[in-house]
Structures are given as structure tokens and as C-alpha cells.
Design an enzyme around this catalytic site. Structure first.
Site, PDB file in Angstrom:
ATOM      1  N   ARG A 108     -18.025 -11.009 -65.653  1.00  0.00           N
ATOM      2  CA  ARG A 108     -16.866 -11.374 -64.838  1.00  0.00           C
ATOM      3  C   ARG A 108     -16.898 -10.579 -63.525  1.00  0.00           C
ATOM      4  O   ARG A 108     -16.457  -9.442 -63.460  1.00  0.00           O
ATOM      5  CB  ARG A 108     -15.569 -11.103 -65.605  1.00  0.00           C
ATOM      6  N   ASP A 144     -16.127  -9.307 -59.690  1.00  0.00           N
ATOM      7  CA  ASP A 144     -14.917  -9.036 -58.920  1.00  0.00           C
ATOM      8  C   ASP A 144     -14.857  -9.886 -57.659  1.00  0.00           C
ATOM      9  O   ASP A 144     -15.836 -10.525 -57.274  1.00  0.00           O
ATOM     10  CB  ASP A 144     -14.864  -7.558 -58.521  1.00  0.00           C
ATOM     11  N   ARG A 184     -20.775  -0.542 -58.237  1.00  0.00           N
ATOM     12  CA  ARG A 184     -20.371  -0.163 -56.881  1.00  0.00           C
ATOM     13  C   ARG A 184     -20.085   1.331 -56.786  1.00  0.00           C
ATOM     14  O   ARG A 184     -20.283   1.940 -55.731  1.00  0.00           O
ATOM     15  CB  ARG A 184     -19.178  -0.998 -56.455  1.00  0.00           C
TER      16      ARG A 184
END
Length: 285
Positions: A61, A63, A212
Site C-alpha cells: 500500500r 503512500d 523514505r
């Protein structure tokens, strides 16, 4: 939880890609934002002329703003509907979907397949340029500009301390009831011929903001703001560190999802649902 498909239904695998810049992530949201899941489910409903929406399950999933080249999802469709539309479904989806999301294949999934839980690894790439002039305008939606010269050797040295099975709580946005233990299988940087630096990040699974955050920590090492040992010390501390910068999403792309042989799909799905702990750490479920 069983992966058995309900009687009268067929599990269908979809391989897809999308440019994430104008999406509020993969998952449908209550306030009606534009999402990848929403676009595909609406398109499926339209092209099959179905009165109901069939829900997709996805491997990863992503972002808001994150791209995908090799995303995988599955959907359970009524057998009659699948028989009626299977030969023309791909072309009809191409005509109905917006241009920033594409479905590349639609096929009946093997027994035991679950796009999320059967996966054994996900591979992401994060792309950065440290060119003093900035980012090529044609690549600006997929490459981050870092306004400092980067030492790739230092970044790779720091990355080596993060590979393996660890509790990545220091690099994840904590979610209630969810484990942050992951096996990071690969984390390395290389500079392409065009000067862009590309991080390959591969793991059995990722927790929220993990890629990230890892990239952000390594960029601090690469530009000299932190020593090579710093990302490993952050990991060992086991708590979210405010000094770890979560880099912008547009440099991140889900490149590929890996699955075991067909006869191992169901077993992998069961295993992936078990809550993990590190050796010597108590826990259950």
C-alpha cells in the site's frame, strides 16, 4: 484467516503500474480523495457492468505521491462474470482507466495466492541527483534533488549496518498493534551513467515510512552531516529519532514484488500473518 476463495468466485491477479503524483496513495479513503485502488475498482465495475464494487487486495500500500512499476493486486470475481469478460477485460480497462494508471495483465491466480500475504519480498528504488544544476525537467516527478554533493561509498558503508532482520522502530511510523520487525535483504546505492544515484531497497515487507526514512538517514551520511556509524546507532536505539528526515515521496518507486513457487503460496500466506519477534523478545500473535 483463510485464503480460500468463496464458492462461485475466481481469484484474479492484476499486474499494474502508476504515476503516484496525483494520487492520495493506493488505499481508498473515507473523504473521497483520488486513489489508485478507487480508480481501478471503479473501472472494473464500469467495464463489467456490475452493480457492485469488487475490492482489491494489494501487495504494497504505497503512500501519496509514491510510484509503482511492478505493483500486484488480486480481486475475487464471480465465475460467470469472469468467464464473460476475461478475454476483453484488459483492453477494456485500458480504455476506461486514466492515463496515470495501467493494468498490464489480468489472469486467474494459482490456488493459495494472496497478493499481500503470499509475497516473499518487495523491491523499491529511490532516485536522487546531486547535480548542482538540479533535476532534469523531464524527470522531476521521479527524482529528488539533493543540494549537496553525495559520497556514495560512505552511504553504502552506512547501509551495510542496516541489512538483516531488525526492529526498525527507529525508521518507521508506529501503528498500533503492528510489529516493526522486518528483514532488510538489500540496501545499496549505485550511480547511473546519467549521474542519478539510485538506492535499491529490498525486504520481505516494509513498515510505514521505512524506505523514505532509511534514505533520509543515508543522505545525511552522504553529504557529511552525520558520520557513517550514525544510521546503525539510530537503528540500535530502537526509538523514532527526530533527526531522521523522511524524504519526499516522488523519488520512490515500487519496482517489483516477488512470490514463491505456486505450491508454496498458501504456506507463505499463513507464515506472513504470524506476528514476528526477534530472538529473546517476548510476544505473540
Amino acid at each position: 484467516m483463510s485464503d480460500d476463495v468463496q464458492p462461485g468466485f475466481v481469484r484474479v491477479r492484476l499486474d499494474l503500474s502508476y504515476d503516484g503524483r496525483d494520487f492520495s496513495g493506493w488505499a481508498k479513503q473515507a473523504r473521497g480523495q483520488r486513489t489508485v485502488q478507487g480508480e481501478i475498482e471503479d473501472a472494473l465495475k464500469t467495464v463489467t457492468r456490475s452493480p457492485e464494487t469488487f475490492e482489491l487486495t494489494v501487495a504494497g500500500r504505497t503512500d501519496a505521491g509514491v510510484h509503482a512499476r511492478g505493483q500486484v493486486a488480486h480481486v475475487d470475481l464471480p465465475e460467470g462474470l469472469w468467464r464473460e469478460h476475461r478475454e476483453k477485460l484488459l483492453r477494456r480497462l485500458a480504455g476506461r482507466l486514466p492515463h496515470d494508471v495501467r493494468v498490464w495483465s489480468v489472469a486467474e491466480a494459482p490456488e493459495g495466492f494472496n497478493a499481500r500475504f503470499s509475497a516473499v519480498w518487495r523491491r523499491y528504488a529511490y532516485r536522487v541527483t546531486d547535480h548542482p544544476g538540479g533535476v532534469d525537467p523531464l524527470l522531476r516527478g521521479h527524482v529528488l534533488w539533493h543540494d549537496w554533493t553525495l559520497d556514495m561509498d560512505a552511504m553504502n558503508e552506512a547501509a551495510a549496518a542496516l541489512v538483516g532482520e531488525h526492529d526498525f522502530a527507529a525508521y518507521c511510523k508506529k501503528r498500533e498493534g503492528a510489529t516493526t520487525i522486518r528483514t532488510l535483504q538489500e540496501l545499496r546505492w549505485e550511480r547511473r551513467p546519467d549521474g542519478i544515484m539510485e538506492a535499491t531497497v529490498k525486504a520481505d515487507a516494509f513498515c510505514h515510512n521505512m524506505v523514505r526514512s532509511l534514505v533520509g538517514a543515508l543522505l545525511f551520511v552522504g553529504d557529511g552531516h552525520r558520520p557513517v556509524e550514525w544510521p546503525g546507532k539510530v537503528l540500535a536505539a530502537g526509538v523514532r529519532d527526530s533527526a531522521v528526515h523522511v524524504v519526499r515521496p516522488h523519488g520512490l518507486t515500487l519496482e517489483e514484488v516477488g512470490y514463491p513457487a505456486d505450491d508454496q503460496l498458501a504456506a507463505r500466506s499463513r507464515e506472513a500473518r504470524n506476528r514476528r519477534t526477534l530472538p529473546g523478545v517476548a510476544g505473540c500473535c
